[in-house]
Design an enzyme around this catalytic site. Structure first.
Site, PDB file in Angstrom:
ATOM      1  N   VAL A  19     -13.220 -23.922  -3.391  1.00  0.00           N
ATOM      2  CA  VAL A  19     -14.989 -23.250  -2.284  1.00  0.00           C
ATOM      3  C   VAL A  19     -15.204 -22.210  -1.426  1.00  0.00           C
ATOM      4  O   VAL A  19     -14.107 -21.564  -1.385  1.00  0.00           O
ATOM      5  CB  VAL A  19     -14.544 -24.479  -1.271  1.00  0.00           C
ATOM      6  CG1 VAL A  19     -14.300 -26.147  -1.978  1.00  0.00           C
ATOM      7  CG2 VAL A  19     -12.831 -24.483  -0.391  1.00  0.00           C
ATOM      8  N   ASP A  53      -0.088  -7.337   1.305  1.00  0.00           N
ATOM      9  CA  ASP A  53       0.600  -6.337   1.571  1.00  0.00           C
ATOM     10  C   ASP A  53       1.946  -6.098   1.557  1.00  0.00           C
ATOM     11  O   ASP A  53       2.874  -5.369   2.200  1.00  0.00           O
ATOM     12  CB  ASP A  53      -0.071  -5.859   2.654  1.00  0.00           C
ATOM     13  CG  ASP A  53       0.222  -4.119   2.941  1.00  0.00           C
ATOM     14  OD1 ASP A  53       0.185  -3.154   1.941  1.00  0.00           O
ATOM     15  OD2 ASP A  53       0.031  -3.582   3.714  1.00  0.00           O
ATOM     16  N   HIS A  90       0.778  -0.860  -0.276  1.00  0.00           N
ATOM     17  CA  HIS A  90      -0.015  -0.110  -0.057  1.00  0.00           C
ATOM     18  C   HIS A  90       0.817   1.389   0.281  1.00  0.00           C
ATOM     19  O   HIS A  90       0.159   2.200  -0.323  1.00  0.00           O
ATOM     20  CB  HIS A  90      -1.024  -0.256   1.164  1.00  0.00           C
ATOM     21  CG  HIS A  90      -0.117   0.527   1.908  1.00  0.00           C
ATOM     22  ND1 HIS A  90       0.384  -0.968   2.987  1.00  0.00           N
ATOM     23  CD2 HIS A  90      -0.044   1.497   3.410  1.00  0.00           C
ATOM     24  CE1 HIS A  90       0.265  -0.518   4.945  1.00  0.00           C
ATOM     25  NE2 HIS A  90       0.046   0.878   4.660  1.00  0.00           N
ATOM     26  N   SER A 113       4.752   2.236   7.779  1.00  0.00           N
ATOM     27  CA  SER A 113       4.480   1.516   7.278  1.00  0.00           C
ATOM     28  C   SER A 113       5.763   1.047   6.146  1.00  0.00           C
ATOM     29  O   SER A 113       6.625   1.649   5.168  1.00  0.00           O
ATOM     30  CB  SER A 113       3.655   1.412   6.501  1.00  0.00           C
ATOM     31  OG  SER A 113       1.911   1.741   6.611  1.00  0.00           O
TER      32      SER A 113
END
Length: 489
Positions: A287, A159, A129, A230
């Site tokens: 699934v 990420d 990000h 981050s």
């Protein structure tokens, strides 16, 4: 430094004993000889900062913005009007001044983040990000050298991103062993919160295997992480990177004592693929899954609350071809236990497409192994809607007590839903409605007994113990799930 309770009490006792005489010191001496817990000092992070600090980088991203977008879409004459009379320009960011003569596109700051050097030849790891959508990525080292970076690839699901700068002889980090990380262990983060470069914060590991995403068991810490951190490293006391700082829990936008890091082993697995091919491939079996509740596990005879409930099987997907059915509970994948719902996506996702794997399912009281050829993950498909029934609804006395009115499925409905049998719910009230059933649902089994039609449905209801909740497997659209109908007494 921690104080033991006896130490403070001992000081008071000594003060009192000065006036009372030496005889009163005997209990104190005996107390002082009692074993006490060892006292540890706070850790010193200075050596770690000197060791790892040069490997941490600041990442600045830019994006191209047109002059018209920067001025809120106004033409030059209107902008000149606002400027001449000193009026505030609508939709103009505070502190920004438009320039009618500027180039059609200009690079404007987009965001700030952190990263760390993976290898001495210039590979840098950060968060997806941080670089997603950026037209240009600038990497600044601790010695203030700045490089324009090339985005090698990023993976939004985990990420994780890898960028490359044109430099050699860089100080790379040491990768740690996440399996050795313990709850309560001291850890440290280095990054650029709010653009403040080379900021060090520390705390402890609060929890491991924290489920906040489909593919990652996050490391939870109380290390202060804020915007700009981050992509920075989470470092253990041995100077090894054990995670990438990625998320915080916040109601205000700032740090509130809970932060999450991507385990470095998961990140390295992703980065290896990004460096090799620029993209990440993950396995899929097709699934839709749900949690297995305690009540459902007990009613099915599963023994304990475990596994992932198959609520739907995608047509012609690997699971469908292997024989997996809606209502199955997947308890193992490739021999590894599936303890909770989040385990399965990680296991399958980390399996190379094309691999033949064994899926262990619990179906109507029995365990069976199915062989599935893992496919490659793809975009989710739109759910199809079941068509309406045109059969006449039926309601036996047993069904009426549960508030159910059902009808036979037509051949066309069975083909469309890809089911062997079942009955369609035409009306649900009382106990059935409280259990969540509604018109249009298709009941596939009752009390662990497969239902092929009305006759079998009524027979299964007649045999069911009305003093206990009755488990019903039903289909809604493309997905199936269990309901527990508790009959009124």
């Amino acid at each position: 430094m921690k104080f033991n309770t006896w130490t403070a009490a001992g000081v008071l006792a000594v003060a009192g004993a000065v006036g009372a005489g030496a005889a009163s010191l005997a209990p104190l001496q005996a107390q002082a000889q009692a074993p006490v817990a060892s006292v540890r000092g706070l850790p010193d992070f200075t050596d770690l900062v000197e060791q790892v600090g040069p490997s941490v980088v600041n990442i600045r991203t830019l994006e191209k913005v047109s002059a018209r977008n920067m001025s809120g879409g106004m033409d030059e004459d209107m902008l000149e009007f606002f400027k001449r009379f000193g009026l505030p320009i609508p939709n103009m960011p505070k502190g920004q001044r438009p320039n009618p003569r500027q180039q059609p596109e200009e690079e404007q700051p987009r965001g700030l983040g952190s990263g760390f050097i993976l290898s001495s030849d210039g590979y840098v790891m950060t968060n997806a990000h941080v670089v997603e959508g950026a037209d240009e990525v600038m990497v600044t080292l601790t010695d203030q050298r700045e490089f324009k970076a090339k985005i090698i690839g990023y993976d939004k699901r985990s990420d994780v991103a890898v960028v490359k700068i044109d430099a050699t002889g860089l100080p790379a980090v040491k990768i740690g062993d996440v399996s050795r990380l313990r709850v309560g262990e001291w850890v440290m983060a280095i990054g650029s919160p709010f653009g403040l470069e080379n900021t060090v914060t520390a705390g402890i590991v609060s929890a491991k295997q924290r489920d906040t995403g489909d593919y990652l068991p996050f490391i939870q810490t109380d290390v202060a992480i804020n915007p700009g951190n981050s992509g920075g490293p989470l470092i253990n006391m041995r100077g090894e990177v054990v995670g990438i700082n990625s998320q915080i829990y916040s109601r205000s936008g700032g740090f509130m004592g809970i932060s999450f890091s991507i385990p470095i082993d998961e990140a390295i697995r992703v980065s290896d693929q990004l460096r090799a091919t620029g993209r990440v491939t993950r396995g899929r079996i097709g699934v839709q899954i749900g949690s297995v509740t305690k009540d459902v596990a007990e009613s099915l005879g599963l023994g304990k609350q475990q596994g992932a409930l198959v609520t739907g099987v995608e047509k012609d997907a690997p699971a469908d071809k292997a024989g997996v059915e809606a209502g199955d509970i997947i308890t193992k994948f490739d021999g590894k236990p599936v303890d909770k719902i989040s385990d399965l996506p990680r296991m399958v996702g980390n399996t190379k497409p094309g691999t033949r794997s064994t899926v262990t399912v619990f179906r109507r009281g029995q365990t069976r192994d199915l062989t599935v050829t893992v496919g490659e993950i793809e975009a989710d498909k739109t759910e199809a809607k079941a068509s309406a029934a045109d059969a006449t609804p039926k309601s036996s006395p047993a069904a009426q007590k549960l508030g159910l009115s059902v009808s036979e499925l037509t051949d066309a409905q069975r083909r469309e839903l890809k089911v062997k049998g079942g009955v369609r719910v035409e009306a649900a009230s009382d106990a059935a409605a409280r259990a969540g059933l509604r018109q249009g649902d298709v009941i596939l089994s009752v009390d662990n007994t497969e239902v092929s039609g009305l006759k079998q449905f009524e027979a299964a209801l007649a045999k069911a113990d009305k003093s206990k909740p009755i488990n019903v497997l039903y289909r809604r659209g493309d997905w199936a799930q269990y309901a527990l109908i508790r009959p009124s007494r």
